[in-house]
Write a protein that holds these residues in place. Structure first.
Motif, PDB file in Angstrom:
ATOM      1  N   TYR A 171     -69.957  17.119  20.460  1.00 53.19           N
ATOM      2  CA  TYR A 171     -70.011  15.656  20.608  1.00 53.19           C
ATOM      3  C   TYR A 171     -69.196  14.967  19.522  1.00 53.19           C
ATOM      4  O   TYR A 171     -68.406  14.058  19.801  1.00 53.19           O
ATOM      5  CB  TYR A 171     -71.474  15.212  20.552  1.00 53.19           C
ATOM      6  CG  TYR A 171     -71.684  13.723  20.713  1.00 53.19           C
ATOM      7  CD1 TYR A 171     -71.559  13.112  21.954  1.00 53.19           C
ATOM      8  CD2 TYR A 171     -72.009  12.931  19.619  1.00 53.19           C
ATOM      9  CE1 TYR A 171     -71.751  11.743  22.109  1.00 53.19           C
ATOM     10  CE2 TYR A 171     -72.204  11.563  19.753  1.00 53.19           C
ATOM     11  CZ  TYR A 171     -72.075  10.981  21.005  1.00 53.19           C
ATOM     12  OH  TYR A 171     -72.256   9.635  21.143  1.00 53.19           O
ATOM     13  N   LEU A 172     -69.364  15.402  18.278  1.00 49.38           N
ATOM     14  CA  LEU A 172     -68.632  14.779  17.175  1.00 49.38           C
ATOM     15  C   LEU A 172     -67.131  15.056  17.272  1.00 49.38           C
ATOM     16  O   LEU A 172     -66.307  14.170  17.025  1.00 49.38           O
ATOM     17  CB  LEU A 172     -69.183  15.274  15.841  1.00 49.38           C
ATOM     18  CG  LEU A 172     -70.618  14.835  15.523  1.00 49.38           C
ATOM     19  CD1 LEU A 172     -71.093  15.484  14.223  1.00 49.38           C
ATOM     20  CD2 LEU A 172     -70.714  13.316  15.425  1.00 49.38           C
ATOM     21  N   GLN A 173     -66.768  16.274  17.656  1.00 57.64           N
ATOM     22  CA  GLN A 173     -65.354  16.592  17.808  1.00 57.64           C
ATOM     23  C   GLN A 173     -64.736  15.810  18.964  1.00 57.64           C
ATOM     24  O   GLN A 173     -63.582  15.368  18.879  1.00 57.64           O
ATOM     25  CB  GLN A 173     -65.162  18.091  18.022  1.00 57.64           C
ATOM     26  CG  GLN A 173     -65.381  18.931  16.777  1.00 57.64           C
ATOM     27  CD  GLN A 173     -64.990  20.371  16.977  1.00 57.64           C
ATOM     28  OE1 GLN A 173     -64.772  20.836  18.098  1.00 57.64           O
ATOM     29  NE2 GLN A 173     -64.893  21.104  15.882  1.00 57.64           N
ATOM     30  N   ALA A 174     -65.496  15.624  20.034  1.00 57.65           N
ATOM     31  CA  ALA A 174     -64.994  14.848  21.165  1.00 57.65           C
ATOM     32  C   ALA A 174     -64.736  13.402  20.756  1.00 57.65           C
ATOM     33  O   ALA A 174     -63.767  12.773  21.201  1.00 57.65           O
ATOM     34  CB  ALA A 174     -65.981  14.907  22.329  1.00 57.65           C
ATOM     35  N   HIS A 175     -65.588  12.872  19.889  1.00 55.32           N
ATOM     36  CA  HIS A 175     -65.358  11.513  19.401  1.00 55.32           C
ATOM     37  C   HIS A 175     -64.141  11.440  18.489  1.00 55.32           C
ATOM     38  O   HIS A 175     -63.420  10.427  18.482  1.00 55.32           O
ATOM     39  CB  HIS A 175     -66.604  10.971  18.699  1.00 55.32           C
ATOM     40  CG  HIS A 175     -67.476  10.176  19.615  1.00 55.32           C
ATOM     41  ND1 HIS A 175     -67.092   8.950  20.110  1.00 55.32           N
ATOM     42  CD2 HIS A 175     -68.677  10.435  20.167  1.00 55.32           C
ATOM     43  CE1 HIS A 175     -68.031   8.482  20.918  1.00 55.32           C
ATOM     44  NE2 HIS A 175     -68.992   9.361  20.969  1.00 55.32           N
ATOM     45  N   GLN A 176     -63.888  12.495  17.741  1.00 56.01           N
ATOM     46  CA  GLN A 176     -62.660  12.535  16.949  1.00 56.01           C
ATOM     47  C   GLN A 176     -61.447  12.491  17.864  1.00 56.01           C
ATOM     48  O   GLN A 176     -60.465  11.778  17.592  1.00 56.01           O
ATOM     49  CB  GLN A 176     -62.629  13.805  16.093  1.00 56.01           C
ATOM     50  CG  GLN A 176     -63.637  13.816  14.954  1.00 56.01           C
ATOM     51  CD  GLN A 176     -63.646  15.134  14.211  1.00 56.01           C
ATOM     52  OE1 GLN A 176     -63.003  16.108  14.621  1.00 56.01           O
ATOM     53  NE2 GLN A 176     -64.389  15.194  13.123  1.00 56.01           N
ATOM     54  N   GLN A 177     -61.507  13.232  18.962  1.00 62.89           N
ATOM     55  CA  GLN A 177     -60.430  13.207  19.949  1.00 62.89           C
ATOM     56  C   GLN A 177     -60.259  11.808  20.531  1.00 62.89           C
ATOM     57  O   GLN A 177     -59.140  11.322  20.701  1.00 62.89           O
ATOM     58  CB  GLN A 177     -60.729  14.213  21.072  1.00 62.89           C
ATOM     59  CG  GLN A 177     -60.679  15.664  20.667  1.00 62.89           C
ATOM     60  CD  GLN A 177     -59.274  16.108  20.308  1.00 62.89           C
ATOM     61  OE1 GLN A 177     -58.309  15.778  20.987  1.00 62.89           O
ATOM     62  NE2 GLN A 177     -59.153  16.849  19.215  1.00 62.89           N
ATOM     63  N   TYR A 178     -61.381  11.162  20.819  1.00 62.04           N
ATOM     64  CA  TYR A 178     -61.308   9.822  21.405  1.00 62.04           C
ATOM     65  C   TYR A 178     -60.679   8.830  20.433  1.00 62.04           C
ATOM     66  O   TYR A 178     -59.870   7.978  20.828  1.00 62.04           O
ATOM     67  CB  TYR A 178     -62.698   9.340  21.821  1.00 62.04           C
ATOM     68  CG  TYR A 178     -62.656   7.934  22.393  1.00 62.04           C
ATOM     69  CD1 TYR A 178     -62.254   7.729  23.711  1.00 62.04           C
ATOM     70  CD2 TYR A 178     -62.951   6.832  21.601  1.00 62.04           C
ATOM     71  CE1 TYR A 178     -62.167   6.441  24.236  1.00 62.04           C
ATOM     72  CE2 TYR A 178     -62.868   5.539  22.107  1.00 62.04           C
ATOM     73  CZ  TYR A 178     -62.471   5.357  23.423  1.00 62.04           C
ATOM     74  OH  TYR A 178     -62.365   4.083  23.927  1.00 62.04           O
ATOM     75  N   ARG A 179     -61.034   8.929  19.158  1.00 62.29           N
ATOM     76  CA  ARG A 179     -60.473   7.999  18.174  1.00 62.29           C
ATOM     77  C   ARG A 179     -58.960   8.160  18.057  1.00 62.29           C
ATOM     78  O   ARG A 179     -58.240   7.198  17.802  1.00 62.29           O
ATOM     79  CB  ARG A 179     -61.135   8.203  16.807  1.00 62.29           C
ATOM     80  CG  ARG A 179     -62.527   7.605  16.723  1.00 62.29           C
ATOM     81  CD  ARG A 179     -62.990   7.482  15.274  1.00 62.29           C
ATOM     82  NE  ARG A 179     -63.159   8.769  14.624  1.00 62.29           N
ATOM     83  CZ  ARG A 179     -64.265   9.498  14.694  1.00 62.29           C
ATOM     84  NH1 ARG A 179     -65.310   9.070  15.400  1.00 62.29           N
ATOM     85  NH2 ARG A 179     -64.357  10.652  14.067  1.00 62.29           N
ATOM     86  N   HIS A 180     -58.463   9.369  18.265  1.00 56.75           N
ATOM     87  CA  HIS A 180     -57.028   9.607  18.176  1.00 56.75           C
ATOM     88  C   HIS A 180     -56.286   9.193  19.443  1.00 56.75           C
ATOM     89  O   HIS A 180     -55.158   8.701  19.379  1.00 56.75           O
ATOM     90  CB  HIS A 180     -56.751  11.095  17.897  1.00 56.75           C
ATOM     91  CG  HIS A 180     -57.183  11.521  16.534  1.00 56.75           C
ATOM     92  ND1 HIS A 180     -57.663  12.786  16.258  1.00 56.75           N
ATOM     93  CD2 HIS A 180     -57.224  10.848  15.363  1.00 56.75           C
ATOM     94  CE1 HIS A 180     -57.972  12.873  14.972  1.00 56.75           C
ATOM     95  NE2 HIS A 180     -57.716  11.707  14.410  1.00 56.75           N
ATOM     96  N   SER A 181     -56.934   9.390  20.599  1.00 56.06           N
ATOM     97  CA  SER A 181     -56.226   9.187  21.870  1.00 56.06           C
ATOM     98  C   SER A 181     -56.695   7.983  22.680  1.00 56.06           C
ATOM     99  O   SER A 181     -55.965   7.514  23.558  1.00 56.06           O
ATOM    100  CB  SER A 181     -56.381  10.437  22.742  1.00 56.06           C
ATOM    101  OG  SER A 181     -57.744  10.589  23.157  1.00 56.06           O
ATOM    102  N   ALA A 182     -57.932   7.507  22.410  1.00 57.72           N
ATOM    103  CA  ALA A 182     -58.544   6.446  23.226  1.00 57.72           C
ATOM    104  C   ALA A 182     -58.607   6.856  24.691  1.00 57.72           C
ATOM    105  O   ALA A 182     -58.621   6.006  25.586  1.00 57.72           O
ATOM    106  CB  ALA A 182     -57.800   5.123  23.066  1.00 57.72           C
ATOM    107  N   ASP A 183     -58.673   8.153  24.934  1.00 55.61           N
ATOM    108  CA  ASP A 183     -58.718   8.692  26.298  1.00 55.61           C
ATOM    109  C   ASP A 183     -60.106   9.282  26.531  1.00 55.61           C
ATOM    110  O   ASP A 183     -60.414  10.373  26.053  1.00 55.61           O
ATOM    111  CB  ASP A 183     -57.641   9.770  26.454  1.00 55.61           C
ATOM    112  CG  ASP A 183     -57.496  10.258  27.893  1.00 55.61           C
ATOM    113  OD1 ASP A 183     -58.508  10.257  28.624  1.00 55.61           O
ATOM    114  OD2 ASP A 183     -56.374  10.636  28.268  1.00 55.61           O
ATOM    115  N   ALA A 184     -60.941   8.552  27.285  1.00 63.89           N
ATOM    116  CA  ALA A 184     -62.319   8.991  27.502  1.00 63.89           C
ATOM    117  C   ALA A 184     -62.374  10.295  28.293  1.00 63.89           C
ATOM    118  O   ALA A 184     -63.199  11.171  28.004  1.00 63.89           O
ATOM    119  CB  ALA A 184     -63.103   7.899  28.222  1.00 63.89           C
TER     120      ALA A 184
END
Length: 212
Positions: A171-184
């Motif tokens: 979950y935390l890593q997925a949010h890191q990905q989201y912060r970088h890409s803004a791709d849900a």
């Protein structure tokens, strides 16, 4: 005959939700540690004691949906098919929550702000750890029950700890990905991939037990 109690229940739930919504908005705008209970009461247009009638502590207003997440996990185990393993029931739950765009696994500016707020507050991090410990204990009991074993059961406790650790990390890593890409969608795919790896690790660690 039940109209009055039902009306009171609806009013109580509406008040609780109004307090929670006001608190969440303030927490995100100002930061958790900068918001007081009096600030929340004023924003929700209720008295200070009304706030404490609904929430024991300020942290509970932030994590007001933790009980819902716990119930989802326990219901998945209680309602699984007889031929389905407990681990498979939980694996499919994760898939279902993402497929249905459940708020617990949504990746958005709002959820990203939520995660950031936790990281910025020692009080919230402490409460998050306590909630995680409570959830782990409840999940271990439910796993043992679903496998027909008496609790406490060491295998069930091991499974619960491994699974929640892997899902939390995912979950935390997925949010890191989201912060970088803004791709849900990309963040959800990352979460599911990591969650699958976590389930595979639990399956390998508990091979030969009724949990897998």
């Amino acid at each position: 005959m039940s109209t009055a109690p039902d009306r009171r229940s609806r009013k109580r739930l509406a008040t609780r939700q109004a307090i929670s919504d006001a608190a969440t908005r303030l927490f995100i705008e100002r930061g958790f540690d900068q918001v007081t209970v009096d600030d929340i009461a004023e924003a929700a247009d209720v008295g200070r004691m009304t706030v404490f009638n609904h929430f024991q502590r300020k942290e509970d207003m932030f994590f007001d949906r933790d009980a819902e997440g716990r119930e989802l996990l326990l219901a998945a185990l209680a309602g699984k098919a007889p031929e389905q393993s407990p681990l498979e029931a939980l694996r499919q739950l994760a898939q279902q929550l993402v497929r249905e765009q459940h708020p617990a696994l949504a990746f958005s500016e709002r959820s990203s702000s939520f995660v950031a707020a936790v990281g910025a507050s020692e009080a919230l991090k402490a409460r998050a750890r306590a909630i995680r410990d409570e959830l782990e204990a409840a999940l271990a009991q439910a796993l043992a029950r679903s496998a027909g074993r008496a609790a406490p059961d060491a295998d069930a406790e091991f499974a619960a700890g491994l699974l929640l650790a892997s899902w939390s990390c995912a979950y935390l890593q997925a949010h890191q990905q989201y912060r970088h890409s803004a791709d849900a969608a990309q963040a959800q795919a990352w979460f599911l991939a990591r969650a699958e790896q976590g389930c595979a690790a639990v399956r390998a660690a508990l091979a030969g037990t009724p949990y897998v």
